[in-house]
Scaffold this active site. Structure first.
Site, PDB file in Angstrom:
ATOM      1  N   THR A  27     -11.352  -2.765   3.116  1.00  0.00           N
ATOM      2  CA  THR A  27     -12.578  -3.509   3.414  1.00  0.00           C
ATOM      3  C   THR A  27     -12.914  -3.506   4.903  1.00  0.00           C
ATOM      4  O   THR A  27     -13.993  -3.963   5.288  1.00  0.00           O
ATOM      5  CB  THR A  27     -12.478  -4.963   2.907  1.00  0.00           C
ATOM      6  OG1 THR A  27     -11.278  -5.551   3.402  1.00  0.00           O
ATOM      7  CG2 THR A  27     -12.475  -5.001   1.396  1.00  0.00           C
ATOM      8  N   LYS A  59       0.827  -1.219   0.000  1.00  0.00           N
ATOM      9  CA  LYS A  59       0.000   0.000   0.000  1.00  0.00           C
ATOM     10  C   LYS A  59       0.863   1.272   0.000  1.00  0.00           C
ATOM     11  O   LYS A  59       0.738   2.144   0.856  1.00  0.00           O
ATOM     12  CB  LYS A  59      -0.957   0.005   1.191  1.00  0.00           C
ATOM     13  CG  LYS A  59      -1.933  -1.174   1.202  1.00  0.00           C
ATOM     14  CD  LYS A  59      -2.883  -1.088   2.373  1.00  0.00           C
ATOM     15  CE  LYS A  59      -3.855  -2.259   2.389  1.00  0.00           C
ATOM     16  NZ  LYS A  59      -3.186  -3.530   2.753  1.00  0.00           N
TER      17      LYS A  59
END
Length: 249
Positions: free
Chosen positions: A130, A77
């Site tokens: 999520t 990320k």
């Protein structure tokens, strides 16, 4: 989605369930990760390594797995100034990784795409985690809802030339409409029916995720925490193959 067994673009329908299942090695030590990989054997060919394992020797382990023929999704990320993102991507290309995540900010994505040009590395833009819902986004200062932000980031990733998107399976169908058939739609938060959702807030079963348009499913705890990881993986692969209308392979 068009990624073949070497991580290169191919036809979505040509991929087997094994090529589409990514097992998340979200474990505290390389020794535990090695144990899971051994237990899974040839059942699994694709693994995700994220922050927890990366900072416990997992980057070298990732290199070793790649050298042994496994495919590796390096879930880092990335997000930084353009030059730093580009430099990081250039070194990750040299590691032989198959997939790499970065936060789907347009400038960062454009820098990463340029740095990875000509390599086999598939860059994935992380839209909304999520584990986050609308309330979490509001707390973080975002005005819109999770779905709207996911779709905006998906369009920006497509325009930047990214290889794919990471999103909840709940958004897979809408994202697929935006990015078309050639980009990967990678979905974490996958839980077999009856499994504990844990800290995930936007989850879906393997069958439903494939039907929704996900190209790859990331499954961690339902496999790595199972009493029999190989049996758990086989059950998920069978469910995926059923959704794909294929014989499990």
């Amino acid at each position: 989605m068009r990624l073949d067994s070497d991580g290169n673009m191919a036809g979505n329908d040509a991929m087997t369930a094994r090529e589409r299942l990514i097992v998340g090695l979200d474990l505290p030590t390389v020794k535990q990760a090695e144990s899971i990989v051994t237990a899974l054997g040839d059942e699994v060919i694709f693994y995700k390594i994220g922050h927890q394992l990366a900072f416990a020797g997992g980057l070298e382990f990732a290199r070793e797995l790649a050298a042994s023929g496994k495919k590796i999704f390096l879930d880092m990320k990335l997000l930084d100034i353009d030059n730093t993102v580009a430099s990081g991507v250039e070194n990750i290309v040299k590691m032989g990784m198959t997939m790499l995540t970065l936060h789907a900010y347009p400038k960062a994505m454009r820098a990463a795409v340029k740095a990875a040009e000509g390599s086999g590395l598939t860059l994935l833009g992380v839209t909304v985690l999520t584990s986050m819902d609308d309330a979490d986004l509001a707390e973080a200062g975002y005005a819109g809802d999770a779905r709207s932000l996911v779709l905006k980031r998906a369009e920006q990733a497509r325009q930047a030339g990214m290889g794919g998107i990471v999103c909840s399976a709940e958004e897979s169908a809408a994202v697929r409409e935006i990015v078309g058939p050639d980009m990967a739609v990678v979905t974490p938060g996958i839980r077999p029916a009856g499994a504990d959702a844990g800290d995930q807030k936007r989850v879906m079963t393997p069958f439903d995720a494939i039907k929704a348009g996900s190209s790859h499913l990331v499954v961690g705890r339902p496999i790595v925490k199972a009493t029999d990881p190989a049996a758990a993986a086989r059950a998920i692969l069978a469910e995926m193959a059923d959704a794909m209308g294929q014989t499990r392979s």
